[in-house]
Scaffold this active site. Structure first.
Site, PDB file in Angstrom:
ATOM      1  N   TRP A 266      96.963  28.559  73.110  1.00 33.96           N
ATOM      2  CA  TRP A 266      96.182  27.614  72.310  1.00 33.96           C
ATOM      3  C   TRP A 266      96.906  26.309  72.043  1.00 33.96           C
ATOM      4  O   TRP A 266      96.379  25.405  71.437  1.00 33.96           O
ATOM      5  CB  TRP A 266      95.714  28.267  71.006  1.00 33.96           C
ATOM      6  CG  TRP A 266      96.802  28.920  70.232  1.00 33.96           C
ATOM      7  CD1 TRP A 266      97.166  30.228  70.318  1.00 33.96           C
ATOM      8  CD2 TRP A 266      97.673  28.318  69.293  1.00 33.96           C
ATOM      9  NE1 TRP A 266      98.221  30.479  69.485  1.00 33.96           N
ATOM     10  CE2 TRP A 266      98.552  29.326  68.836  1.00 33.96           C
ATOM     11  CE3 TRP A 266      97.818  27.035  68.780  1.00 33.96           C
ATOM     12  CZ2 TRP A 266      99.552  29.084  67.907  1.00 33.96           C
ATOM     13  CZ3 TRP A 266      98.809  26.799  67.853  1.00 33.96           C
ATOM     14  CH2 TRP A 266      99.661  27.808  67.427  1.00 33.96           C
TER      15      TRP A 266
ATOM     16  N   ARG B  53      87.116  35.160  64.600  1.00 34.47           N
ATOM     17  CA  ARG B  53      87.809  35.933  63.558  1.00 34.47           C
ATOM     18  C   ARG B  53      87.880  35.113  62.271  1.00 34.47           C
ATOM     19  O   ARG B  53      87.494  33.952  62.263  1.00 34.47           O
ATOM     20  CB  ARG B  53      89.214  36.308  64.025  1.00 34.47           C
ATOM     21  CG  ARG B  53      90.150  35.118  64.171  1.00 34.47           C
ATOM     22  CD  ARG B  53      91.583  35.564  64.428  1.00 34.47           C
ATOM     23  NE  ARG B  53      92.370  34.475  64.958  1.00 34.47           N
ATOM     24  CZ  ARG B  53      93.653  34.566  65.300  1.00 34.47           C
ATOM     25  NH1 ARG B  53      94.291  35.694  65.190  1.00 34.47           N
ATOM     26  NH2 ARG B  53      94.303  33.528  65.769  1.00 34.47           N
TER      27      ARG B  53
ATOM     28  N   GLU C  89     106.068  36.262  63.342  1.00 33.41           N
ATOM     29  CA  GLU C  89     105.471  35.960  64.648  1.00 33.41           C
ATOM     30  C   GLU C  89     106.127  34.734  65.244  1.00 33.41           C
ATOM     31  O   GLU C  89     106.393  33.756  64.535  1.00 33.41           O
ATOM     32  CB  GLU C  89     103.974  35.615  64.507  1.00 33.41           C
ATOM     33  CG  GLU C  89     103.057  36.753  64.225  1.00 33.41           C
ATOM     34  CD  GLU C  89     101.601  36.280  64.194  1.00 33.41           C
ATOM     35  OE1 GLU C  89     101.265  35.247  64.828  1.00 33.41           O
ATOM     36  OE2 GLU C  89     100.807  36.925  63.505  1.00 33.41           O
TER      37      GLU C  89
ATOM     38  N   ASN D 164      95.912  38.382  57.487  1.00 33.29           N
ATOM     39  CA  ASN D 164      96.652  37.678  58.524  1.00 33.29           C
ATOM     40  C   ASN D 164      96.443  36.192  58.315  1.00 33.29           C
ATOM     41  O   ASN D 164      95.307  35.711  58.315  1.00 33.29           O
ATOM     42  CB  ASN D 164      96.134  38.067  59.922  1.00 33.29           C
ATOM     43  CG  ASN D 164      97.018  37.522  61.032  1.00 33.29           C
ATOM     44  OD1 ASN D 164      98.176  37.907  61.141  1.00 33.29           O
ATOM     45  ND2 ASN D 164      96.482  36.613  61.842  1.00 33.29           N
ATOM     46  N   GLU D 165      97.520  35.493  58.082  1.00 33.86           N
ATOM     47  CA  GLU D 165      97.475  34.030  57.991  1.00 33.86           C
ATOM     48  C   GLU D 165      96.254  33.522  57.201  1.00 33.86           C
ATOM     49  O   GLU D 165      95.352  32.912  57.778  1.00 33.86           O
ATOM     50  CB  GLU D 165      97.475  33.417  59.386  1.00 33.86           C
ATOM     51  CG  GLU D 165      98.750  33.662  60.151  1.00 33.86           C
ATOM     52  CD  GLU D 165      98.796  32.939  61.486  1.00 33.86           C
ATOM     53  OE1 GLU D 165      97.716  32.648  62.035  1.00 33.86           O
ATOM     54  OE2 GLU D 165      99.893  32.675  61.975  1.00 33.86           O
TER      55      GLU D 165
ATOM     56  N   GLU E 120      92.918  35.313  73.549  1.00 32.27           N
ATOM     57  CA  GLU E 120      94.363  35.176  73.726  1.00 32.27           C
ATOM     58  C   GLU E 120      94.884  35.918  74.958  1.00 32.27           C
ATOM     59  O   GLU E 120      96.049  36.302  75.008  1.00 32.27           O
ATOM     60  CB  GLU E 120      95.072  35.609  72.443  1.00 32.27           C
ATOM     61  CG  GLU E 120      94.651  34.674  71.328  1.00 32.27           C
ATOM     62  CD  GLU E 120      95.378  34.833  70.015  1.00 32.27           C
ATOM     63  OE1 GLU E 120      95.687  33.802  69.402  1.00 32.27           O
ATOM     64  OE2 GLU E 120      95.606  35.980  69.602  1.00 32.27           O
TER      65      GLU E 120
ATOM     66  N   HIS F 220      97.896  34.307  76.294  1.00 31.83           N
ATOM     67  CA  HIS F 220      98.992  34.023  75.356  1.00 31.83           C
ATOM     68  C   HIS F 220     100.214  34.850  75.749  1.00 31.83           C
ATOM     69  O   HIS F 220     100.089  36.001  76.162  1.00 31.83           O
ATOM     70  CB  HIS F 220      98.562  34.374  73.930  1.00 31.83           C
ATOM     71  CG  HIS F 220      99.475  33.809  72.886  1.00 31.83           C
ATOM     72  ND1 HIS F 220     100.726  34.334  72.643  1.00 31.83           N
ATOM     73  CD2 HIS F 220      99.340  32.764  72.053  1.00 31.83           C
ATOM     74  CE1 HIS F 220     101.303  33.627  71.690  1.00 31.83           C
ATOM     75  NE2 HIS F 220     100.482  32.659  71.314  1.00 31.83           N
TER      76      HIS F 220
HETATM   77  C1  GAL Z   1      98.936  33.443  65.073  1.00 35.50           C
HETATM   78  C2  GAL Z   1      98.044  34.617  64.693  1.00 35.50           C
HETATM   79  C3  GAL Z   1      98.049  35.691  65.759  1.00 35.50           C
HETATM   80  C4  GAL Z   1      97.844  35.079  67.117  1.00 35.50           C
HETATM   81  C5  GAL Z   1      98.918  34.048  67.335  1.00 35.50           C
HETATM   82  C6  GAL Z   1      98.870  33.406  68.691  1.00 35.50           C
HETATM   83  O1  GAL Z   1      98.681  32.304  64.332  1.00 35.50           O
HETATM   84  O2  GAL Z   1      98.481  35.202  63.495  1.00 35.50           O
HETATM   85  O3  GAL Z   1      97.032  36.627  65.487  1.00 35.50           O
HETATM   86  O4  GAL Z   1      96.593  34.473  67.174  1.00 35.50           O
HETATM   87  O5  GAL Z   1      98.770  33.032  66.374  1.00 35.50           O
HETATM   88  O6  GAL Z   1      99.823  32.401  68.808  1.00 35.50           O
END
Ligand code: GAL
Length: 663
Positions: A325, A118, A317, A156-157, A365, A368
């Site tokens: 991760w 991504r 978030e 996003n970020e 993920e 996650h």
């Molecule tokens: C963030 C990201 C999300 C997801 C998340 C997992 O940094 O915006 O899309 O990847 O981490 O922790």
């Protein structure tokens, strides 16, 4: 100065925001129905949708298919859940990258990266720049009037950096704007060093991998340029949205801790603080960190507060449990996600949001954590999510209240970048760990502080700490603060370089007059070396031989006889401290300041933070991070347990209370 009225940053959401990233496109339709039922059970009132759905909305050149997103928006509406609608521009699909190969990012070594993950885009590629504006515009046109829409979530970020030729062209234009001509550029970069003088703009390239360490001023400017370019991308989408949807707030999720994103978030904060904009942040705790979890939450919140300039902000978030991760395996203990989530809210967040609602079955993920883990509703995680949802409802009345901090720690991202440039004298003088160490020390003493920028009006803070501020052009703003009555504490190796990372003459440069100290020589230490001080404490990583030019010597080195370590000076109605080493025990130093917690004597790890409305209504958050019960001497009503709170009420271990105060 009359303070500006506090903005309602999420007017479309009743009470506090509670929810997370929601990716129903990964699931069959029957799961969507279950999602809505579970969201209702948990009290979810907002979902961030369409973050990574470019491929479904725009599956090919000129093809637009909004049917699925229409269904998702209608589904949310029918379930009473509001949408934080994302623009999906953070992840161009393969067809786009194949059609516009020049939009794929180029690494510093010069090779183009492939697609398959991504954020595979070059922020400087016109085809990408145009595509994201088109996407934002189409979405805004279609959904501006949708009843589920509460706010917009751009990209996003943002963090991507690229070193391609398109980047070079944009960089040259950015530099022309900054310096006017090549003489200005050559001066700013000090190109007479190693014979690097530029004679044509075309010679100026991104800092690609080269045979030796590159020019630090050049590297620093590329970071500034990258941050500006990403901010421009955000603003281009935001402007396209506002044309069709002028009355809904717009945000993008900032990665507040560390330096991964490479953005100057104080600069971004200016654009994210206007009407119909809001600061929202993502925060993932670092396991195995030298600084325990709880101050990490408070630190992220302190920076978010600093960026929001007195307005509330939103935690967009966090992780309900282990983040895959981060190396995986770091499960949150029972009660932890409740305390953490409440910690952000205590510190000014208008809610608690997660990545993500339901755990993905596939993709990077897939392991996650999520609000609904693979194990579903019987998991401890989901049960705690339900509990938190109830708390958020109980706390609806705190929306719009803010936190007033007693102190600030100064952070300038540009100065951090300056530290990262090649050729530093010590690799142990890293800024972020030091800022966090000071923050944690204050947190342990019950002092709430913001992270603030050195150039802003600091007069609302009785004490300001500048533990690591290598790059500072001049002392004007800090002098104004001190002369006006503030207490400023400056750490070693601060104020030594100007905005181009050129060493100021006369160390410690920009701060020499204000501190009343002349630094003669820097003494970088070995990693495990300590220097003894004559008050019984010690310093690490760094020492300086310095002489007073008006400051009083408070502590001296034992190891360098006759050399002062800590200086103090009264200036105007304020005072300034200068530390020529990094004290190993910050507590001993903090004892010297007049900075008292509201509830002296609370055990370390029992945290209290107050949110106050403009009309004076106040809420004391009490978070017990310890394994022992505690007493908080306050009076009022605990909104979480819905019971009276008296000065003798006990707060059990690992729990929280939010006391609507009777004052
Ligand atoms: C963030 C990201 C999300 C997801 C998340 C997992 O940094 O915006 O899309 O990847 O981490 O922790």
């Amino acid at each position: 100065m009359t303070p500006k009225p506090v903005r309602d940053i999420i007017p479309g959401i009743d009470g506090l925001a509670f929810g997370g990233d929601y990716n129903p496109e990964q699931w069959p339709r029957e799961v969507w129905e279950e999602d809505i039922a579970l969201m209702r059970e948990a009290g979810v009132n907002v979902a961030t949708v369409n973050v990574f759905s470019w491929a479904s909305i725009n599956p090919g050149p000129g093809k637009w298919e909004f049917g699925q997103l229409d269904d998702i928006m209608d589904l949310l509406e029918s379930g009473g859940v509001k949408a934080d609608l994302a623009t999906s521009t953070a992840s161009p699909p393969p067809w786009f990258s194949q059609a516009h190969p020049e939009t794929l990012p180029v690494a510093p070594e010069g090779h183009r990266l492939h697609y398959g993950a991504r954020a595979e885009y070059c922020p400087h590629a016109p085809a990408y720049q145009e595509a994201v504006v088109e996407m934002a515009s189409k979405l805004a046109e279609r959904y501006a009037g949708h009843p589920a829409l509460a706010m917009w979530h751009v990209g996003n970020e943002y963090y991507r950096t690229c070193f391609c030729d398109l980047a070079a062209a944009e960089f040259q234009a950015w530099l022309r704007d900054r310096y006017g001509d090549l003489d200005g550029l050559n001066d700013a970069w000090g190109t007479t060093f190693w014979s690097q003088t530029y004679t044509d703009w075309e010679q100026v390239l991104p800092p690609r991998a080269c045979a030796e360490t590159p020019n630090p001023s050049f590297v620093l400017d590329y970071r500034r340029f990258g941050s500006d370019a990403r901010l421009k991308l955000f603003n281009s989408e935001a402007a396209a949205i506002a044309e069709h949807s002028p009355d809904k707030p717009i945000t993008t999720n900032l990665m507040v801790t560390g330096n991964f994103a490479g953005n100057d978030y104080f600069r971004w904060g200016k654009d994210l603080n206007g009407e119909n904009r809001l600061i929202s942040v993502d925060h993932y705790l670092v396991p195995n960190d030298t600084i325990t979890y709880e101050p990490q939450v408070a630190y992220a919140a302190a920076l978010s507060r600093g960026l929001a300039h007195g307005h509330p902000w939103l935690l967009m978030e966090q992780s309900a449990n282990a983040s895959a991760w981060r190396g995986g395996g770091f499960a949150k203990r029972t009660g932890e996600q409740l305390r953490h989530s409440l910690g952000y809210v205590a510190h000014g967040s208008e809610g608690a949001m997660y990545f993500q609602w339901r755990a993905s079955r596939y993709g990077t993920e897939r392991w996650h954590a999520a609000m609904v883990p693979h194990g579903g509703r019987e998991t401890k995680t989901f049960q705690e999510v339900v509990q938190l949802g109830q708390w958020m409802k109980n706390l609806a009345e705190i929306k719009g209240s803010t936190v007033q901090s007693q102190a600030a720690i100064l952070l300038d991202f540009e100065s951090v970048w300056a530290h990262d440039t090649p050729g530093q004298l010590s690799s142990f003088m890293t800024p972020f760990p030091e800022l966090r160490r000071w923050h944690a020390a204050l947190w342990k003493r019950g002092i709430t502080c913001d992270i603030a920028h050195p150039a802003e009006d600091l007069s609302r803070y009785p004490v300001v700490f500048a533990p690591s501020l290598q790059m500072l052009d001049d002392d004007a703003n800090l002098r104004r603060y001190v002369e006006g009555g503030g207490t400023l504490v400056v750490g070693p190796f601060s104020g030594v370089t100007d905005r181009n990372e050129h060493v100021h003459p006369g160390m410690p440069g920009a701060l020499r007059d204000l501190l009343g100290v002349r630094v003669v020589e820097h003494v970088p230490l070995r990693e495990d070396e300590m220097v003894a001080l004559d008050d019984g404490t010690s310093g690490a990583f760094w020492a300086e031989t310095a002489a007073s030019e008006g400051a009083e010597v408070i502590v001296s080195y034992v190891d360098y006889p006759g050399t002062a370590a800590i200086f103090h000076r009264a200036v105007g109605s304020g005072q300034v401290w200068y530390l020529t080493t990094r004290p190993t025990d910050l507590n001993s130093f903090l004892d010297r300041l007049d900075l008292q917690p509201e509830f002296p004597g609370l055990p370390e790890g029992v945290e209290t933070v107050r949110r106050t409305h403009e009309d004076g209504r106040s809420y004391l958050f009490a978070l017990n991070h310890t394994d022992k019960e505690a007493t908080i001497p306050a009076s009022g009503h605990d909104l979480l347990a819905n019971t009276a709170w008296t000065p003798t009420t006990t707060l059990p271990a690992n729990t929280c209370a939010v006391i609507r105060e009777v004052r």
